[in-house]
Design a protein around this motif. Sequence first.
Motif, short mmCIF file in Angstrom:
data_model
loop_
_atom_site.label_atom_id
_atom_site.label_comp_id
_atom_site.label_asym_id
_atom_site.label_seq_id
_atom_site.Cartn_x
_atom_site.Cartn_y
_atom_site.Cartn_z
N GLU A 1 -19.51 -29.39 -37.04
CA GLU A 1 -18.41 -29.36 -36.10
C GLU A 1 -18.79 -28.74 -34.75
OE1 GLU A 1 -15.70 -30.92 -36.74
OE2 GLU A 1 -16.07 -31.28 -38.88
N GLU A 2 -19.70 -27.75 -34.75
CA GLU A 2 -20.03 -27.05 -33.52
C GLU A 2 -21.37 -27.48 -32.91
OE1 GLU A 2 -19.83 -22.87 -34.38
OE2 GLU A 2 -17.83 -23.01 -35.28
N SER B 1 -20.60 -26.92 -42.42
CA SER B 1 -19.44 -27.37 -41.66
C SER B 1 -19.53 -26.91 -40.20
CB SER B 1 -18.16 -26.82 -42.30
OG SER B 1 -17.02 -27.22 -41.57
N GLU B 2 -19.98 -25.68 -40.00
CA GLU B 2 -20.12 -25.17 -38.64
C GLU B 2 -21.20 -25.95 -37.88
OE1 GLU B 2 -21.00 -21.06 -39.19
OE2 GLU B 2 -18.88 -20.46 -39.44
#
Length: 377
Positions: free
Chosen positions: A338-339, A334-335
């Motif tokens: 998203e990042e 997820s990181e």
Amino acid sequence: MRHLSRAIGSIMPSATMAIADRAKEMERNGIDVISLSIGEPDFPTPAHITEAAIDALQRGETHYAPSRGIPELLEAVAEKLSTENHIPISPVDCIVTAGAKDAIRLLCQAVLNPGDEVIILDPSWVSYEPCIQMAGGKAVHYPLDPVTFQPGESLVEAITPSTRMIIVNSPSNPTGSILTRSSLGMIADLCFDHDLLALSDEIYEKLVYDGAEHISLASIHEMAERTVTINGFSKAYAMTGWRLGYAAGPSEVINYMNRIQQHSVSHPTTFVMWGGAAALKGDQSCVAKMRDEFARRRSFVISRLRQAGFACAPADGAFYAFANVGGDDSVIASEWLEEKHVAVTPGSAFGAPGWVRMSYATSMERLEEAMERVCGE
């Protein structure tokens, strides 16, 4: 709602598709996402295959066909399996399906009764267990060695009086590892000793690298009589959207699969099957060309990941890098999305917490950018 199926309610949505959907949503919002989550070749379908389907359309091949598939394709499948895979098979032992995934679903429904158990070798593809559940069966997960990704002698301990089948996927999705002849021989022995059927998913068979050897389970000993070999056109021929696969095995099982197909999709799309026949019978240099490019990308991605300190599974086949990222793989994935705007699939979806799967079925330019974002310069 009381009208919904409890069986379907127990099936988890596909993590692969969920990641892909989120990545597409971000792209629609103007974010430059590099998606390494979907197992789809980025090449166009070879021209001679497309032309064969167009020719079939133009000559009117738009009506019902035999439920097991057109004779021309069944003959091509049988010839391919006999000559390339050394599996003694005839067209009457084959069925053409609406994708390899549907062949797996048909097989599970054809051979499983409520409560029957099926052994899955983890890490494993996300759709095996749902196909088993939809047929009323129960998946039993057996973890492969985390370094070699081969089964051990303890595999026999996963077998119970309720075990009916074992699923083999080599080359593997998600790891890219290939089962050795010794491992396949052990599985064959267990099938004979315990009267088990085997499902051998060989969809990545043509994508093997560095002299690695793909061996069909049904070619070992007398396993053809208790193995259903499943394959398709999506990966080797870049035909994911064509939805065309096939299965071959004991005639009684194939006949049961055909009964289900007759009452569901009837048969795969008629003109698509002519494209499949052209794929198997035509020039195979297109497959070699794609495989060579995958090999180049594989070498780059695995090297960059290892340089960054990520241990990787033996990537002998398919087009995935399976990397041990440690910690909570879902959070890390997820990181990264998203990042860092790189989409990968958490290993937990495949029964391997702490790992992520990256598909290198995208351009080298995009892979270079993705590795910079994930690994740093």
